[in-house]
Enzyme design. Structure first.
Site, mmCIF file in Angstrom:
data_model
loop_
_atom_site.group_PDB
_atom_site.id
_atom_site.type_symbol
_atom_site.label_atom_id
_atom_site.label_comp_id
_atom_site.label_asym_id
_atom_site.label_seq_id
_atom_site.Cartn_x
_atom_site.Cartn_y
_atom_site.Cartn_z
ATOM 1 N N PRO A 276 61.200 68.251 52.096
ATOM 2 C CA PRO A 276 59.894 67.760 52.558
ATOM 3 C C PRO A 276 58.781 68.089 51.563
ATOM 4 O O PRO A 276 58.781 69.164 50.953
ATOM 5 C CB PRO A 276 59.678 68.538 53.859
ATOM 6 C CG PRO A 276 60.425 69.810 53.661
ATOM 7 C CD PRO A 276 61.632 69.451 52.830
ATOM 8 N N GLY A 277 57.866 67.175 51.390
ATOM 9 C CA GLY A 277 56.702 67.419 50.538
ATOM 10 C C GLY A 277 55.444 67.232 51.357
ATOM 11 O O GLY A 277 54.834 68.183 51.850
ATOM 12 N N CYS A 344 35.095 53.584 35.443
ATOM 13 C CA CYS A 344 34.821 52.171 35.170
ATOM 14 C C CYS A 344 35.992 51.275 35.545
ATOM 15 O O CYS A 344 36.638 50.677 34.673
ATOM 16 C CB CYS A 344 34.453 52.013 33.708
ATOM 17 S SG CYS A 344 33.119 53.121 33.272
ATOM 18 N N GLU A 345 36.303 51.225 36.795
ATOM 19 C CA GLU A 345 37.355 50.346 37.328
ATOM 20 C C GLU A 345 36.953 49.965 38.749
ATOM 21 O O GLU A 345 36.518 50.837 39.515
ATOM 22 C CB GLU A 345 38.691 51.099 37.435
ATOM 23 C CG GLU A 345 39.182 51.704 36.168
ATOM 24 C CD GLU A 345 40.530 51.147 35.728
ATOM 25 O OE1 GLU A 345 41.013 50.168 36.334
ATOM 26 O OE2 GLU A 345 41.070 51.709 34.766
HETATM 27 N N1 LLP Z 1 62.651 64.258 47.315
HETATM 28 C C1 LLP Z 1 62.592 63.321 46.353
HETATM 29 C C2 LLP Z 1 63.757 63.073 45.524
HETATM 30 C C3 LLP Z 1 61.406 62.595 46.173
HETATM 31 O O1 LLP Z 1 61.367 61.666 45.227
HETATM 32 C C4 LLP Z 1 60.274 62.860 46.995
HETATM 33 C C5 LLP Z 1 59.028 62.123 46.801
HETATM 34 C C6 LLP Z 1 60.387 63.869 47.968
HETATM 35 C C7 LLP Z 1 61.586 64.547 48.111
HETATM 36 C C8 LLP Z 1 59.248 64.249 48.863
HETATM 37 O O2 LLP Z 1 58.847 63.204 49.675
HETATM 38 P P1 LLP Z 1 57.744 63.419 50.819
HETATM 39 O O3 LLP Z 1 58.358 64.360 51.840
HETATM 40 O O4 LLP Z 1 56.553 64.010 50.209
HETATM 41 O O5 LLP Z 1 57.518 62.077 51.369
HETATM 42 N N2 LLP Z 1 52.670 59.651 45.291
HETATM 43 C C9 LLP Z 1 53.091 59.031 46.530
HETATM 44 C C10 LLP Z 1 54.348 59.622 47.087
HETATM 45 C C11 LLP Z 1 55.507 59.634 46.098
HETATM 46 C C12 LLP Z 1 56.730 60.278 46.633
HETATM 47 C C13 LLP Z 1 57.723 60.491 45.565
HETATM 48 N N3 LLP Z 1 58.896 61.163 45.967
HETATM 49 C C14 LLP Z 1 51.924 59.106 47.521
HETATM 50 O O6 LLP Z 1 50.875 59.612 47.162
HETATM 51 O O7 LLP Z 1 52.045 58.627 48.640
#
Ligand code: LLP
Length: 420
Positions: A276-277, A344-345
């Site tokens: 989880p992130g 500037c976008e």
């Molecule tokens: N594991 C892998 C292999 C991943 O590629 C990711 C996120 C995660 C875990 C964690 O995912 P989460 O639990 O955070 O959904 N920048 C984008 C999100 C990109 C996610 C990339 N991969 C945003 O701001 O919404």
């Protein structure tokens, strides 16, 4: 937790510190995180899975500040990294190398070497070629590298296309129909120890079915491997659970997520790994910015603030919604405005056609739910120094990353002699 970010006595506070006080010390723009929210949100997640005690590997890409990572290291959890830099950060923050998984489609030999030497738990391998390189590097080091194959389960997570990663056409993982053969090959490699199966289908996911469907495919594959004499210990289902960015938005509660996952994994011999992130950090941080100017366009009123797309790119990149509030509680009439930055976008906006209490030059605004994919995606576009990060704990606050100075931005640049 939500109660770590609240108005008290007319001022927006993070835990027991007023945002205004932090701004007086560090200026704007700045990111502010709540340590209590980090711990609280993690507790909710861990508690949801408590009966099966999975390995929870925080996805470092969501927020890689050393103090954030140390918070998690102190809680004893693992980490999901995708680069040599992230690996180093986790080690620097005191993370346990034995609880690190390394994902990503393009690992370099140096990164692979560093990870094997650090003794990480396993690599999530995304191609046959990568598998061969890991094998070669491990053999050279006289070691065995533990691996899981990241398979592509071809599942639509029904989220933004840029953050959908488990569809057939996506660059991630190995086609699930080919996985068995790759596993067989891996199990014959001298430098490889096969330990798991992995998938990650996307991010900011609001439906539980895609997670279940993906997990079922992984379990099925695990069983098929067993019939081939290949026994795996771990099933890693990645991250992806969504959070609420907007009032009224109802993502599944971690408990609901855990319940459907547990139902599938309970009767299997596999240890669950989670990455989880966003769900751990997203709602534990805000970006604070100051109103520079208010101006009337032909048909739109613009609130120009001192933060920009280089500080928080999510609205520009994904058209993402973030709540924006005034730091000084304002009960006056709202007007409809666009909140935009100085870059500037035309894509440099935080909110469009948004109701906001009337604001004036100098007022402070807080952009909410900026803890995940906020600072980490920031850049120096328009030669803008990256902003400070602050961690609040109770009645105290700590600068956990200083604001960059202009000199930092020129560092390493050289004007060649022939131009002198
Ligand atoms: N594991 C892998 C292999 C991943 O590629 C990711 C996120 C995660 C875990 C964690 O995912 P989460 O639990 O955070 O959904 N920048 C984008 C999100 C990109 C996610 C990339 N991969 C945003 O701001 O919404």
């Amino acid at each position: 937790m939500w109660y770590d970010f609240q108005y008290k006595g007319g001022e927006y506070r993070v835990e027991d510190v007023s945002v205004k006080k932090i701004v007086e010390a560090v200026g704007t723009p700045c990111y502010i995180y709540s340590n209590s929210a980090l711990e609280g949100d993690f507790d909710v997640f861990r508690e949801a899975f408590s009966e099966i005690s999975p390995l929870i590997c925080f996805s470092v890409k969501a927020n890689s500040n050393l103090a954030v990572l140390r918070t998690y290291a102190n809680l004893g959890i693992g980490f999901d990294v995708v680069s040599g830099g992230e690996l180093l950060r986790v080690l620097r923050a005191g993370g346990d190398p034995g609880k690190i998984v390394f994902s990503g489609v393009g690992k370099t030999e140096d990164e692979i070497k560093a990870a094997i030497e650090a003794g990480i738990l396993f690599f999530n391998v995304e191609s046959i070629e990568e598998l061969q390189v890991i094998n070669d590097v491990a053999k050279e080091l006289g070691k065995k590298a533990r691996i899981a194959l990241r398979v592509n389960p071809d599942i639509d997570p029904k989220t933004h296309p840029y953050i959908s990663t488990g569809l057939k056409k996506s660059k991630f993982g190995i086609e699930i129909s080919k996985a068995l053969d790759v596993y067989k090959e891996a199990s014959r490699m001298e430098g490889i120890e096969v330990v798991g199966i992995d998938a990650h289908i996307g991010s900011q996911i609001f439906q539980l079915d895609p997670f279940v469907e993906s997990l079922r495919k992984l379990i099925e594959l695990g069983d098929a491997l067993k019939n081939e004499g290949i026994t795996i210990q771990y099933i890693d289902i990645g991250g992806g659970l969504g959070i609420s960015y907007k009032e009224g938005e109802m993502p599944p509660h971690p408990k609901e997520y855990a319940d459907v996952i547990k139902r599938e994994i309970n009767s299997t011999p596999y240890k669950l790994v989670l990455e989880p992130g966003r769900v751990l950090v997203g709602n534990a941080g805000i970006l604070v910015t100051k109103v520079l100017y208010v101006k009337d366009g032909a048909s739109t009123k613009f609130v120009v603030v001192d933060a920009a797309m280089n500080d928080l790119i999510r609205p520009a990149f994904y058209d993402s919604y973030h709540e924006v509030i005034t730091v000084h509680e304002s009960l006056g009439d709202e007007e409809t405005v666009d909140i935009v930055g100085p870059v500037c976008e035309s894509g440099d906006f935080f909110a469009k056609d948004r109701g906001l209490p009337k604001v004036k030059r100098g007022d402070l605004l807080a952009i909410l739910s900026a803890g995940a994919y906020g600072f980490v995606m920031s850049s120096n576009y328009n030669t803008r120094p990256r902003v400070p990060e602050v961690m609040v704990r109770g009645e105290e606050f700590f600068i956990v990353r200083e604001r960059e100075a202009y000199e930092d931005l020129f560092r390493g640049e050289v004007i060649p002699d022939f131009m002198k």
